[in-house]
Design a protein around this motif. Sequence first.
Motif, mmCIF file in Angstrom:
data_model
loop_
_atom_site.group_PDB
_atom_site.id
_atom_site.type_symbol
_atom_site.label_atom_id
_atom_site.label_comp_id
_atom_site.label_asym_id
_atom_site.label_seq_id
_atom_site.Cartn_x
_atom_site.Cartn_y
_atom_site.Cartn_z
ATOM 1 N N GLU A 125 2.382 3.731 -2.159
ATOM 2 C CA GLU A 125 4.161 3.423 -3.134
ATOM 3 C C GLU A 125 4.519 4.665 -2.815
ATOM 4 O O GLU A 125 4.811 5.853 -3.121
ATOM 5 C CB GLU A 125 3.481 2.988 -4.948
ATOM 6 C CG GLU A 125 3.355 2.377 -5.211
ATOM 7 C CD GLU A 125 2.780 2.544 -6.777
ATOM 8 O OE1 GLU A 125 3.134 3.392 -7.102
ATOM 9 O OE2 GLU A 125 2.895 1.010 -7.248
ATOM 10 N N LEU A 126 5.922 4.037 -1.901
ATOM 11 C CA LEU A 126 7.044 5.317 -1.138
ATOM 12 C C LEU A 126 8.059 5.929 -1.573
ATOM 13 O O LEU A 126 8.087 4.936 -3.300
ATOM 14 C CB LEU A 126 7.198 4.540 0.191
ATOM 15 C CG LEU A 126 6.301 4.136 0.677
ATOM 16 C CD1 LEU A 126 6.761 3.721 2.346
ATOM 17 C CD2 LEU A 126 5.360 5.071 1.523
ATOM 18 N N PRO A 127 8.030 6.248 -1.612
ATOM 19 C CA PRO A 127 9.506 7.104 -2.644
ATOM 20 C C PRO A 127 11.068 5.944 -1.978
ATOM 21 O O PRO A 127 10.667 5.582 -0.697
ATOM 22 C CB PRO A 127 10.021 8.570 -1.493
ATOM 23 C CG PRO A 127 8.764 9.354 -1.516
ATOM 24 C CD PRO A 127 8.148 7.942 -0.959
ATOM 25 N N ALA A 128 11.614 5.573 -3.039
ATOM 26 C CA ALA A 128 12.840 4.567 -2.508
ATOM 27 C C ALA A 128 13.326 4.939 -1.672
ATOM 28 O O ALA A 128 14.241 4.277 -1.162
ATOM 29 C CB ALA A 128 12.886 4.695 -4.104
ATOM 30 N N THR A 129 13.713 6.736 -1.407
ATOM 31 C CA THR A 129 14.841 6.706 0.143
ATOM 32 C C THR A 129 15.360 5.901 0.438
ATOM 33 O O THR A 129 13.879 5.218 1.670
ATOM 34 C CB THR A 129 14.500 8.397 0.058
ATOM 35 O OG1 THR A 129 14.175 9.394 -0.621
ATOM 36 C CG2 THR A 129 15.506 8.805 0.837
ATOM 37 N N ALA A 130 16.199 5.468 1.246
ATOM 38 C CA ALA A 130 16.560 4.900 2.412
ATOM 39 C C ALA A 130 15.960 5.323 3.712
ATOM 40 O O ALA A 130 15.982 5.809 3.764
ATOM 41 C CB ALA A 130 18.487 4.125 2.250
ATOM 42 N N GLY A 131 15.169 4.265 4.386
ATOM 43 C CA GLY A 131 14.383 4.805 5.884
ATOM 44 C C GLY A 131 13.369 5.261 5.619
ATOM 45 O O GLY A 131 12.447 5.029 7.148
ATOM 46 N N VAL A 132 12.803 5.554 4.362
ATOM 47 C CA VAL A 132 10.914 6.121 4.120
ATOM 48 C C VAL A 132 10.119 4.638 4.994
ATOM 49 O O VAL A 132 9.283 5.229 5.561
ATOM 50 C CB VAL A 132 10.842 6.398 3.237
ATOM 51 C CG1 VAL A 132 9.366 6.987 2.622
ATOM 52 C CG2 VAL A 132 11.774 7.873 3.118
ATOM 53 N N ALA A 133 10.968 4.043 4.170
ATOM 54 C CA ALA A 133 9.479 2.975 4.492
ATOM 55 C C ALA A 133 10.006 2.506 5.832
ATOM 56 O O ALA A 133 8.199 2.472 6.482
ATOM 57 C CB ALA A 133 9.536 1.612 3.901
#
Length: 302
Positions: free
Chosen positions: A123-131
């Motif tokens: 479950e990744l941080p919700a910060t845009a671009g991380v995924a």
Amino acid sequence: MRGTLMYQPEHTRPDVVVIGGGPAGLQATLTLARVHRRVLMIDSGSYRNDPTDHMHNVVTNDGVAPAQFRTAARAELQQYDTVTVRDAAVTAVERSGDGFVVRIGDEQIEARGIVLATGVVDELPATAGVAELFGSVIAHCPFCHGHEFAGGRVGILGVAGAGHLPGIVAPFAAGITVFTDGEELTAAVPADVVVRTEKVLEVTPAGGGATVHLTGGDTVEVKGLFVTTGLRQRAPFAHQLGLALNPSGCVEVDVMGRTSLPGVHAAGDMAHQSALPMPMATVTNAIAAGANAAGAVVAHLS
């Protein structure tokens, strides 16, 4: 119990069903094959390391693509007459008398023992671009990805890793920046570590690294960025079987991969001993856990 139980002659019925075809499941299957146990490995085709192009820190396989590793492992399994591999998604696992039933849709397969190797989902941080960048210039394990960031500035996103990661990455990083993302930093960090307290708006690719965009308009270029991920079980089988869990959400096992339910063993990232805060998430640890779990299944069935 739903569905129709398919008749399986005793000589073809698997002794053990291994659920999961990543490193832990592949090794468990091989270990069982080596002592001629009838083993069915069922592989859903989904793996935790899907986002990355190369595995690292795996002796003799450093830099090998995960798919190449799995293909080679499956080729080795073909040498054993007692092994069957199926590409399918298991829908349920249930206790049945002294054994278990594994369900694939309406099909049900009896087995005396189970090895769960279904892994977890990050479950990744919700910060845009991380995924989008996770598995390449964004990673969670410095032992698996750190060398590729050598010689450049390395970022650490969030305060969870700020206490221990700077000491690990310092020997290969030209500089370290901790991005607190607006959270309070309570961990002590070395004096040469740059701390940025602004919220992180997004992370975008930049050449061979990434650009971290902060509120206020500032940007920071990094060669690699480490994040802390949450974990959740990829499959529902631990819940279906009522297995004891660790606070991490991973299945609690002993040193041999035995769960709280006799006959069910677990290996890989989905499980760890209670003395650990989380699984030791490396391919080599998954392989070792798969071998241990398979050995314990053999002992259970003997």
